[in-house]
Design a protein around this motif. Structure first.
Motif, PDB file in Angstrom:
ATOM      1  N   TYR A   1       0.834  -1.197   0.000  1.00  0.00           N
ATOM      2  CA  TYR A   1       0.000   0.000   0.000  1.00  0.00           C
ATOM      3  C   TYR A   1       0.871   1.250   0.000  1.00  0.00           C
ATOM      4  N   ASN A   2       0.449   2.270  -0.745  1.00  0.00           N
ATOM      5  CA  ASN A   2       0.985   3.620  -0.542  1.00  0.00           C
ATOM      6  C   ASN A   2       0.503   4.132   0.805  1.00  0.00           C
ATOM      7  N   ILE A   3       1.295   5.003   1.418  1.00  0.00           N
ATOM      8  CA  ILE A   3       0.846   5.685   2.632  1.00  0.00           C
ATOM      9  C   ILE A   3       1.309   7.130   2.553  1.00  0.00           C
ATOM     10  N   SER A   4       0.547   8.025   3.176  1.00  0.00           N
ATOM     11  CA  SER A   4       0.900   9.432   3.055  1.00  0.00           C
ATOM     12  C   SER A   4       0.523  10.198   4.313  1.00  0.00           C
ATOM     13  N   SER A   5       1.330  11.198   4.637  1.00  0.00           N
ATOM     14  CA  SER A   5       1.002  12.049   5.767  1.00  0.00           C
ATOM     15  C   SER A   5       1.193  13.509   5.359  1.00  0.00           C
ATOM     16  N   PHE A   6       2.461  13.988   5.310  1.00  0.00           N
ATOM     17  CA  PHE A   6       2.681  15.369   4.846  1.00  0.00           C
ATOM     18  C   PHE A   6       3.880  15.410   3.904  1.00  0.00           C
ATOM     19  N   GLU A   7       3.975  16.520   3.178  1.00  0.00           N
ATOM     20  CA  GLU A   7       5.112  16.696   2.267  1.00  0.00           C
ATOM     21  C   GLU A   7       5.876  17.913   2.740  1.00  0.00           C
ATOM     22  N   THR A   8       7.190  17.855   2.658  1.00  0.00           N
ATOM     23  CA  THR A   8       7.961  19.040   3.015  1.00  0.00           C
ATOM     24  C   THR A   8       9.242  19.118   2.196  1.00  0.00           C
TER      25      THR A   8
ATOM     26  N   ARG B   1      -6.268   3.892   3.175  1.00  0.00           N
ATOM     27  CA  ARG B   1      -7.215   4.554   4.104  1.00  0.00           C
ATOM     28  C   ARG B   1      -8.584   3.896   4.022  1.00  0.00           C
ATOM     29  N   ASN B   2      -8.968   3.492   2.825  1.00  0.00           N
ATOM     30  CA  ASN B   2     -10.262   2.845   2.669  1.00  0.00           C
ATOM     31  C   ASN B   2     -10.252   1.430   3.272  1.00  0.00           C
ATOM     32  N   ASP B   3      -9.182   0.693   3.064  1.00  0.00           N
ATOM     33  CA  ASP B   3      -9.149  -0.710   3.516  1.00  0.00           C
ATOM     34  C   ASP B   3      -9.024  -0.840   5.027  1.00  0.00           C
ATOM     35  N   ILE B   4      -8.177  -0.012   5.668  1.00  0.00           N
ATOM     36  CA  ILE B   4      -7.958  -0.230   7.118  1.00  0.00           C
ATOM     37  C   ILE B   4      -8.457   0.928   7.976  1.00  0.00           C
ATOM     38  N   LYS B   5      -9.065   1.923   7.348  1.00  0.00           N
ATOM     39  CA  LYS B   5      -9.654   3.072   8.088  1.00  0.00           C
ATOM     40  C   LYS B   5      -8.616   3.786   8.955  1.00  0.00           C
ATOM     41  N   TRP B   6      -7.460   4.011   8.364  1.00  0.00           N
ATOM     42  CA  TRP B   6      -6.366   4.701   9.068  1.00  0.00           C
ATOM     43  C   TRP B   6      -6.252   6.133   8.557  1.00  0.00           C
ATOM     44  N   GLU B   7      -5.873   7.041   9.442  1.00  0.00           N
ATOM     45  CA  GLU B   7      -5.388   8.348   8.969  1.00  0.00           C
ATOM     46  C   GLU B   7      -4.336   8.874   9.936  1.00  0.00           C
ATOM     47  N   PRO B   8      -3.406   9.730   9.442  1.00  0.00           N
ATOM     48  CA  PRO B   8      -2.313  10.171  10.311  1.00  0.00           C
ATOM     49  C   PRO B   8      -2.799  11.110  11.410  1.00  0.00           C
ATOM     50  N   LYS B   9      -2.082  11.087  12.544  1.00  0.00           N
ATOM     51  CA  LYS B   9      -2.458  11.974  13.654  1.00  0.00           C
ATOM     52  C   LYS B   9      -1.567  13.217  13.709  1.00  0.00           C
ATOM     53  N   PHE B  10      -0.381  13.139  13.093  1.00  0.00           N
ATOM     54  CA  PHE B  10       0.598  14.235  13.207  1.00  0.00           C
ATOM     55  C   PHE B  10       0.749  14.971  11.885  1.00  0.00           C
ATOM     56  N   ASN B  11       0.581  16.305  11.903  1.00  0.00           N
ATOM     57  CA  ASN B  11       0.938  17.085  10.713  1.00  0.00           C
ATOM     58  C   ASN B  11       2.422  17.466  10.820  1.00  0.00           C
ATOM     59  N   ASP B  12       2.905  18.307   9.894  1.00  0.00           N
ATOM     60  CA  ASP B  12       4.345  18.616   9.882  1.00  0.00           C
ATOM     61  C   ASP B  12       4.795  19.332  11.169  1.00  0.00           C
ATOM     62  N   ILE B  13       3.998  20.319  11.626  1.00  0.00           N
ATOM     63  CA  ILE B  13       4.429  21.092  12.811  1.00  0.00           C
ATOM     64  C   ILE B  13       4.388  20.212  14.067  1.00  0.00           C
ATOM     65  N   ASP B  14       3.300  19.432  14.230  1.00  0.00           N
ATOM     66  CA  ASP B  14       3.215  18.522  15.388  1.00  0.00           C
ATOM     67  C   ASP B  14       4.387  17.536  15.379  1.00  0.00           C
TER      68      ASP B  14
END
Ligand SMILES: NC(=O)c1ccc[n+]([C@@H]2O[C@H](COP(=O)([O-])OP(=O)(O)OC[C@H]3O[C@@H](n4cnc5c(N)ncnc54)[C@H](O)[C@@H]3O)[C@@H](O)[C@H]2O)c1
Length: 305
Positions: A234-241, A283-296
């Motif tokens: 699976y691809n996974i994604s949170s933030f880009e910097t 995100r659709n298969d396991i109902k996951w989403e990230p909790k931390f953005n870049d600043i956090d």
């Protein structure tokens, strides 16, 4: 169910955090690596993943029923010795799969990487099935293991679960990847040192907080098989910097980090990697989403260094 988990390459950037989280969740952990541990909170054995006999011995001795296969040579380090990168990453992968099949271990976690993509992929927004022509031996070796994973999963020989990690931000030093600057800058800021960045200031790459990576991995391992819609990673994604954006974030949380830009051979690698990732299937298969953005992420990790 509590599992008896063997982790290979457990003394790298990610290992310690997975050991802690998996132990907290009630599992027994056997950490293994080819280096000597300084301080480790679980059982440890020296184990080179190329050594089938030792692997067999450990799996039997510790009654292992799950493996997290982390041992690998990463992107930047891998370019210094492509032959051994191929050998360790691919033969190591195959050895672990063989050992699991021979010992009736049904489930394996094996991380892949955004390095499997290349300039033929739509790097501005990479979906799960982009064309993949990686430009590093690390990417080539991981992509060939992805194909083997697809083979074993499709034929229901073993259940291999995998996520293509982006650059992971943690409070441990990374081991020779192209995204290492993200952690190195936090260490420099914390130690009041200047930083020489090996990438251009505006090079955007996908990154994520270690805790988000672990949560998604464990959720994927615990997911009901009927919810897993693909037989490959699976691809996974949170933030880009980018280095300059990250520098600004670090300074916005109370540090005074000065960065000079001296791009080296890693710039070419970074230019062939995704800027942004489409992880809608995960995100659709396991109902996951990230909790931390870049600043956090910057705040949380710098506080724990
Ligand atoms: N850290 C990241 O940002 C990132 C991103 C994408 C994918 N990954 C994947 O996650 C996994 C763990 O990454 P990491 O950052 O902890 O890597 P790392 O380079 O920090 O650690 C790898 C570990 O593997 C060990 N190792 C090397 N050769 C070995 C061998 N023959 N037998 C046993 N151990 C061996 C090393 O001693 C090291 O401790 C890897 O498979 C990597 O490809 C990591």
């Amino acid at each position: 169910m509590n599992n008896r988990i063997l982790i290979t390459g457990a003394l790298g950037q990610l290992g310690e955090f997975f050991i802690n989280s998996l132990t907290k969740a009630g599992n027994y952990i056997l950490a293994t690596d080819i280096k000597k541990p300084n301080n480790i909170s679980c059982d440890f054995e020296f184990y080179d993943i190329l050594d089938l006999e030792k692997g067999n011995e450990l799996i039997k001795k510790y009654k292992i029923n799950q493996v997290y296969n982390f041992a690998a040579i990463l992107s930047a380090k891998g370019e210094n010795n492509p032959m051994s990168t191929w050998y360790i990453n691919n033969s190591g992968f195959m050895n672990i799969i063989k050992l699991c099949i021979d010992n009736n271990i049904k489930k394996v976690f094996w991380p892949s990487t955004i390095a499997v993509f290349g300039k033929n992929s739509n790097l501005d927004f990479v979906n799960n099935e982009e064309p993949m022509f990686p430009e590093t031996m690390y990417g080539v070796s991981k992509l060939s293991c992805e194909k083997a994973m697809f083979y074993f999963n499709s034929k229901k020989i073993i259940d291999i679960r995998s996520i293509r990690f982006p650059g992971i931000v943690s409070s441990t030093k990374p081991g020779g990847g192209t995204t290492d600057y993200i952690v190195d800058m936090l260490f420099s800021a914390k130690n009041n040192e200047n930083y020489n960045c090996f990438l251009n200031s505006e090079t955007f790459l996908p990154m994520m907080h270690i805790d988000d990576a672990i949560e998604a991995s464990i959720m994927l391992m615990n997911a009901d098989k009927k919810n897993i819609s693909i037989n490959y990673p699976y691809n996974i994604s949170s933030f880009e910097t980018s280095p300059s954006k990250w520098n600004n974030i670090i300074n916005s949380i109370g540090y005074d980090l000065n960065v000079k830009y001296k791009p080296d051979y890693r710039q070419k690698i970074a230019d062939s990697w995704p800027k942004k990732i489409d992880d809608s299937i995960l995100r659709n298969d396991i109902k996951w989403e990230p909790k931390f953005n870049d600043i956090d992420t910057a705040k949380h990790i710098i506080d724990s260094i």
